[in-house]
Design an enzyme around this catalytic site. Sequence first.
Site, mmCIF file in Angstrom:
data_model
loop_
_atom_site.group_PDB
_atom_site.id
_atom_site.type_symbol
_atom_site.label_atom_id
_atom_site.label_comp_id
_atom_site.label_asym_id
_atom_site.label_seq_id
_atom_site.Cartn_x
_atom_site.Cartn_y
_atom_site.Cartn_z
ATOM 1 N N ASP A 135 18.872 9.460 -22.200
ATOM 2 C CA ASP A 135 17.853 9.362 -21.177
ATOM 3 C C ASP A 135 19.627 9.392 -20.708
ATOM 4 O O ASP A 135 19.708 8.400 -20.279
ATOM 5 C CB ASP A 135 17.243 8.465 -21.568
ATOM 6 C CG ASP A 135 16.099 7.929 -19.718
ATOM 7 O OD1 ASP A 135 16.784 9.088 -19.660
ATOM 8 O OD2 ASP A 135 16.099 6.732 -19.936
ATOM 9 N N GLU A 169 17.871 8.503 -10.557
ATOM 10 C CA GLU A 169 16.914 8.505 -10.779
ATOM 11 C C GLU A 169 16.249 7.469 -11.332
ATOM 12 O O GLU A 169 14.767 6.618 -11.462
ATOM 13 C CB GLU A 169 16.480 9.755 -11.899
ATOM 14 C CG GLU A 169 15.106 9.938 -12.571
ATOM 15 C CD GLU A 169 14.385 9.047 -13.353
ATOM 16 O OE1 GLU A 169 13.336 8.713 -14.358
ATOM 17 O OE2 GLU A 169 15.326 8.278 -14.518
ATOM 18 N N GLU A 170 16.836 6.435 -12.361
ATOM 19 C CA GLU A 170 16.656 5.527 -12.185
ATOM 20 C C GLU A 170 16.710 4.491 -11.500
ATOM 21 O O GLU A 170 15.676 3.243 -12.139
ATOM 22 C CB GLU A 170 17.448 4.861 -13.438
ATOM 23 C CG GLU A 170 17.459 5.497 -15.098
ATOM 24 C CD GLU A 170 16.273 6.331 -15.782
ATOM 25 O OE1 GLU A 170 15.226 5.354 -15.343
ATOM 26 O OE2 GLU A 170 17.046 6.653 -16.670
HETATM 27 N N1 TRP Z 1 11.909 9.527 -16.741
HETATM 28 C C1 TRP Z 1 11.954 8.270 -17.813
HETATM 29 C C2 TRP Z 1 13.618 7.669 -17.481
HETATM 30 O O1 TRP Z 1 13.864 8.355 -17.587
HETATM 31 C C3 TRP Z 1 11.535 8.635 -18.859
HETATM 32 C C4 TRP Z 1 10.119 9.357 -18.827
HETATM 33 C C5 TRP Z 1 9.328 8.066 -19.120
HETATM 34 C C6 TRP Z 1 9.444 10.314 -18.915
HETATM 35 N N2 TRP Z 1 7.842 9.491 -18.736
HETATM 36 C C7 TRP Z 1 8.291 10.457 -18.390
HETATM 37 C C8 TRP Z 1 9.691 11.818 -18.628
HETATM 38 C C9 TRP Z 1 7.278 11.769 -18.635
HETATM 39 C C10 TRP Z 1 9.062 13.003 -18.087
HETATM 40 C C11 TRP Z 1 7.914 12.489 -18.225
HETATM 41 O O2 TRP Z 1 13.439 6.833 -17.584
HETATM 42 ZN ZN ZN Z 2 14.987 6.533 -18.341
#
Ligand code: TRP
Ligand code: ZN
Length: 315
Positions: A135, A169-170
């Site tokens: 991630d 993003e986080e």
């Molecule tokens: N976006 C989340 C992150 O970066 C990860 C994630 C959780 C995700 N569920 C998702 C990404 C569903 C795409 C679809 O921590």
């Molecule tokens: Zn993440």
Amino acid sequence: MNLSVSARAAAAAAVACATLLTTGSIAGAAPTHPTVTAAPDIPVVNVKAHLAQLQSIATANGGNRAHGRAGYKASLDYVKAKLDAAGFTTTIQQFSSSGRTGYNLIADWPGGDTGHVVMTGAHLDSVTAGPGINDNGSGSAAILETALAVARAGHHPAKHLRFAWWGAEELGMVGSRYYVGRLTSTERSRISAYLNFDMIGSPNPGYFVYDDDPALEKTFKDYYAGLGIATEPETEGDGRSDHAPFKNAGVPVGGLFSGADYVKTAAQAAKWGGSAGQAFDRCYHSSCDTTANLNDTALDRNSDAIAYAVWTLSA
Ligand code: TRP
Ligand code: ZN
Ligand code: CA
């Protein structure tokens, strides 16, 4: 992979086209008409080499690649240098969030109809807790290698190709929201598809395909059907990653996901292997999200699926 009849025909056409181009075009310049090649098999060793570099960057910078930290900018510089050397036109978009400077990296492949843009993205930041290799080093490295494969192949499709690595993003999809928010309505309408890759090498993987747009979903499902691997729809499109701002702005979105902190069921383990009753990624948002926290088979299949989609959708 086995080349289908149409893929072989496309490869032959590419050779013919390349021959025509040797006269009027400068090496590296975009050809004046499309040069269509067959989708390549992305070498997973190359994807893993990028991930090893992202791990080293985190290790050298306090253990993470998070927004506003040195490890984020070093990650961006690594990706940008590879793209620049391959002939992409790169742009850094700077923004501020939580009192720290963030960056998106946009890479355009010269040529194609800019009225029909196929855009592929991944978030490049980690959480502060760890190096963020699944991630989302995984998506970042896979789309980087796909972009480099475009250059290696001399692939010049009819549509324009754009790749993006998002910051922050986080912190709530800050970078991608910033990018989408600054597009004019004309620029927005020129993006025919946005493909998102966030966590595609989970150690106990599932094979989830975003269900937001039927045509884009079908492209990925077709790829997996060809491998004889079952997929499930990923239905959390409205909030979990960088496709959400695009979807909210009316852009068709698609993507792949191999699972985060949810637990794999017995039925899922029966079709995909791995461990029922355990998380898809037990190191999600933890210090153990290192290069050891990857399933190479999932990373390989998803990387190849990205290339297939980029090639298919841009022809
Ligand atoms: N976006 C989340 C992150 O970066 C990860 C994630 C959780 C995700 N569920 C998702 C990404 C569903 C795409 C679809 O921590
Ligand atoms: Zn993440
Ligand atoms: Ca491969």
